[in-house]
Write an enzyme that holds these catalytic residues in place. Structure first.
Site, PDB file in Angstrom:
ATOM      1  N   GLY A 277       3.629   4.369  -1.564  1.00 47.61           N
ATOM      2  CA  GLY A 277       2.897   4.577  -0.325  1.00 47.61           C
ATOM      3  C   GLY A 277       1.483   4.998  -0.684  1.00 47.61           C
ATOM      4  N   SER A 278       0.723   5.416   0.305  1.00 45.23           N
ATOM      5  CA  SER A 278      -0.659   5.785   0.024  1.00 45.23           C
ATOM      6  C   SER A 278      -1.303   6.380   1.261  1.00 45.23           C
ATOM      7  CB  SER A 278      -1.499   4.564  -0.386  1.00 45.23           C
ATOM      8  OG  SER A 278      -0.792   3.658  -1.171  1.00 45.23           O
ATOM      9  N   ASN A 279      -2.371   7.137   1.027  1.00 50.98           N
ATOM     10  CA  ASN A 279      -3.343   7.465   2.062  1.00 50.98           C
ATOM     11  C   ASN A 279      -4.705   6.964   1.594  1.00 50.98           C
ATOM     12  OD1 ASN A 279      -1.516   9.358   3.525  1.00 50.98           O
ATOM     13  ND2 ASN A 279      -1.865  10.675   1.762  1.00 50.98           N
TER      14      ASN A 279
ATOM     15  N   ASN B 162       0.104   4.242   5.686  1.00 54.05           N
ATOM     16  CA  ASN B 162       1.241   3.329   5.579  1.00 54.05           C
ATOM     17  C   ASN B 162       1.884   2.948   6.891  1.00 54.05           C
ATOM     18  OD1 ASN B 162       1.908   5.237   2.723  1.00 54.05           O
ATOM     19  ND2 ASN B 162       1.046   3.183   2.654  1.00 54.05           N
TER      20      ASN B 162
END
Length: 803
Positions: A238-240, A510
């Protein structure tokens, strides 16, 4: 070949003398400098604090050589393990039944992994893609980087004895080829498509006599499973990312904060470096292991990051089979024979294993997606998986294009020209104050109109709920078609992709592109890109609250990005901790009944939750108690029962809200949590870092942050050890983090952090040095410009060559 390997501290003057010849060498004719077959590969690697290499070369082949050499120095065992996977040799060395680390596919056993990757290799898939002229295939620059990388990796192996116990003396650590390096890029590209279905591809066999002749998956159950499989909540990455434009910053220039959440172990780790070819390329950032280009990074003018997107990079084709032969399918009434792909895998201590895979015009026949989405092959029906990234070896060219960009306009041009990103969104900010978000990824060209017209009964349920299309493969008029601006047939062209330019801020955690900026919502895209008007995750909601407040405040700097990264605010705690503490205090006698039926004194927990600061800092008291309670509560209480105020598309950032403390399971979750911690001897007000840590070099290193469902920007997914009452490892989470801006000078203002450090070798001095920084919520100041590199007190140099 010979390599000069002596590492030595050098003075600035000596180093300048050593490197001054490089630009002159770069002035040689392009044909001579860009073909490793001519020999003469060389690079200068300058190391600064935390083992970060600054790789300087005269051409792309030399840059690949230096990159392969330096990656091997830090990660030889992890890289070698991955190359065993890509050659389809895990069963030969590690046994067929052992589990993989899931780095390069979803295969649950070594045998399944080998059958898939051996099949890819024997079919010549990657070799054909590598030979395609650009833009369908890689450019000459990328080919040279890959060839150089293989040569550099091999050179390091020849000259070193491996000290890492993970592969010291192992027969499976062997030289690699350019094809091995290219196959690693291919494996990453298909990770969300064929790579997600390896078990289902390799297990697919025609029905035997005892197999039911008819039968279809339960549509509703399959749709639920598909939604769970494809949702960000259940992904292992995932990521920001957030960008701010010049109107919100202190100096009118852009800002970017990238916080990808990737595995802490195995072959999807990032590795940090700077790559420089004087006059051609100068970029710094994180590369996925085995990659010869920068994946996420910055240069003098622009910074970029990626977030794992909600786009579904595959679709299923439901095949109508010939009743007399389940390996023949019908298209417009015409019989087509499936193609056999027979693969033999060597197995340790046993006879080789031979299996047959079945392929169609659409792709491989598949009998499941993961363990939860069954797709039975009967006498009348089978399912084929279409993965357009199986024709995508353009991923490295996208990385190189981003590395060369000088503006967000260049970033957009690079991703649209190469169309190589398989499963990510892209964010960028530049020194002129511009910002960009784009979901320019490779997706099958499933329009909503096509899905309405061609979905099977199963697809009519799965597509609206999850974006997974199941089309009628028996109809030629259901073919995906092409967009005029698409690089390859059957995918969307750039004009159809969600994008947002020059907004005051753009943010993604996400969820879909819809609320990249709630003031400028993105709509009108096809369902396969993501949903619209649905609840957002708590991480998205907390992030949007935070970044909108920052944008309103304005006059932002890199320091504000750094504070955002480690604010460690627990969105779930802000929403329910007060109500939980009050409901707890109101329990008669301070007791609650657990799921076992036993009464538990929870009175101490009431005060701990009331006093908790609602953060997941290592020193936060009450964070562990809330974490365990929230996990128990959300496991037992359905979302519809959890909140008093339901979701509203008119206020998606702040709904649902208000905890329903009368929900069945609320008091049981509280009782179970208190009982669990007490049974493990854990004080309810223990500081988080005492119970959430990793062990490196025999020492406990506290880990800040929290799990997905808590809604913490600084996401970590820790592994719970019930006997210890502690989280004792991190499976994935914050990884290569960068906060980048500009101040008008020649050098970007950049702070970086590689949470798990550069090396997997426990004997390396860079095995846990940045991890200790992460524990302390500290950063590394990027040394991008020459003056900064040369002034490093840790400066040392390695000169490598193949002659």
């Amino acid at each position: 070949m010979r390599i000069h390997l002596k590492r030595l501290a050098v003075t600035a003057a000596a180093l300048l003398t050593a490197t001054a010849a490089l630009p002159a060498a770069a002035a040689q004719p392009a044909q001579r400098q860009e073909h490793p077959s001519h020999g003469g590969l060389s690079a200068v690697i300058r190391y600064t604090e935390y083992g970060i290499p600054h790789i300087l070369a005269k051409n792309y082949a030399g840059l690949g050589f230096g990159t392969g050499w330096a990656q091997a120095a830090d990660q030889v065992c992890t890289l070698a393990d991955g190359f065993v996977t890509l050659r389809g040799e895990r069963s030969r060395y590690f046994g067929p039944d052992a589990a993989t680390d899931l780095s390069l596919s979803s295969a649950t056993t070594n045998l399944a992994s080998d059958l898939y990757f051996r099949g890819v290799r024997e079919d010549g898939t990657v070799r054909r893609l590598f030979a395609e002229p650009a833009p369908l295939g890689p450019t000459g620059e990328v080919k040279d980087l890959m060839r150089g990388f293989a040569a550099g990796y091999n050179a390091w192996l020849r000259k070193h004895r491996i000290s890492d116990p993970a592969c010291k003396g192992a027969a499976w650590v062997r030289p690699v080829t350019t094809l091995d390096v290219a196959t690693r890029s291919y494996a990453l590209a298909v990770l969300g498509g064929q790579g997600r279905a390896v078990d289902g591809i390799t297990a697919a066999q025609p029905p035997a006599g005892t197999t039911p002749t008819t039968g279809a998956p339960d549509a509703a159950a399959t749709a639920r499973a598909a939604h769970a499989l494809l949702s960000a909540d259940n992904a292992d990455m995932g990521s920001n990312a957030v960008v701010f434009d010049g109107a919100t910053t202190a100096n009118g220039r852009g800002l970017l904060l990238g916080n990808p959440h990737y595995p802490w172990q195995g072959g999807r780790r990032f590795w940090q470096s700077q790559q420089t070819i004087p006059g051609k390329l100068n970029v710094m950032g994180g590369s996925l292991l085995g990659s010869a280009t920068i994946s996420i990074g910055h240069n003098s003018h622009v910074a970029w990051s990626h977030t794992v997107s909600t786009g579904v990079p595959l679709d299923l084709e439901q095949l109508t089979l010939d009743p007399s032969d389940p390996t023949v399918y019908l298209v417009d009434g015409t019989r087509e024979h499936m193609t056999r792909r027979t693969v033999t895998v060597q197995v340790a201590g046993k006879a080789p294993v031979t299996r047959t895979q079945w392929w169609t015009r659409y792709g491989p026949v598949v009998t499941s997606l993961g363990a939860t989405v069954p797709l039975p092959w009967t006498a009348t029906t089978a399912y084929a998986l279409n993965d357009p990234n199986a024709a995508n070896l353009r991923f490295p060219d996208t990385g190189l294009g981003l590395s060369k960009a000088r503006s967000t306009a260049d970033v957009l041009a690079a991703v649209e020209r190469t169309q190589g990103l398989p499963w990510v969104n892209t964010f960028a900010a530049d020194s002129a104050g511009h910002t960009l978000f784009t979901q320019a990824q490779v997706l099958p060209r499933i329009t909503d109109e096509l899905a309405r017209r061609c979905s099977t009964a199963l697809g009519k349920v799965t597509y609206p709920s999850s974006g997974l299309a199941v089309l009628d493969g028996s109809r030629g008029d259901c073919a995906l078609g092409s967009d005029a601006d698409a690089v390859q047939p059957g995918i969307f062209g750039p004009a159809r992709m969600p994008a947002l330019r020059d907004a005051p801020y753009a943010e993604n955690s996400n969820n879909s592109a819809w609320l990249t900026n709630p003031d400028r919502p993105l709509t009108g895209y096809e369902r396969i890109f993501g949903d619209i008007g649905t609840p957002r995750s708590l991480r998205t909601r907390g992030a949007l609250d935070d970044v909108a407040a920052l944008a309103r405040r304005g006059r932002l700097t890199v320091a504000d990005l750094q504070r955002q990264e480690f604010a460690n605010r627990v969105t779930a705690g802000n929403l329910i901790a007060n109500d939980t503490a009050k409901a707890c205090a109101a329990l008669p006698g301070g007791t609650a009944t657990g799921s076992s039926g036993k009464a538990v004194d929870v009175s101490e927990a009431c005060g701990v939750l009331a006093a908790w600061d609602r953060t997941a800092h290592s020193g936060s008291r009450g964070a562990l108690l809330f974490d365990r309670f929230w996990r128990n509560l959300t496991a037992d209480v359905l979302p519809a029962q959890l909140w008093k105020v339901p979701f509203s598309a008119a206020d998606p950032v702040h709904t649902p809200n208000t905890l329903n403390t009368a929900a069945p399971g609320f008091t049981a979750a509280l009782a179970d949590t208190v009982a669990e911690l007490r049974a493990a001897g854990v004080a309810l007000d223990s500081p988080l870092g005492e119970r959430q840590y990793i062990v490196r070099d025999g020492r406990h290193i506290p880990v800040p942050g929290g799990t997905e469902s808590l809604g913490v920007w600084n996401k970590v997914e820790p592994v719970w050890d019930a006997a210890r009452g502690a989280y004792t490892e991190v499976s994935f989470g914050s990884s290569y983090i960068q906060a980048v801006g500009w101040d008008g000078g020649p050098c970007p203002v950049a702070r970086t952090l590689l949470t798990y450090s550069q090396s997997s070798n426990p004997y390396s001095s860079h095995y846990s040095d940045q991890t200790r920084l992460y524990s302390q919520e500290r950063w590394v100041t990027s040394r991008f410009c020459e003056k900064d590199i040369l002034s490093s007190p840790s400066l040392s140099v390695v000169r490598v060559s193949d002659h």
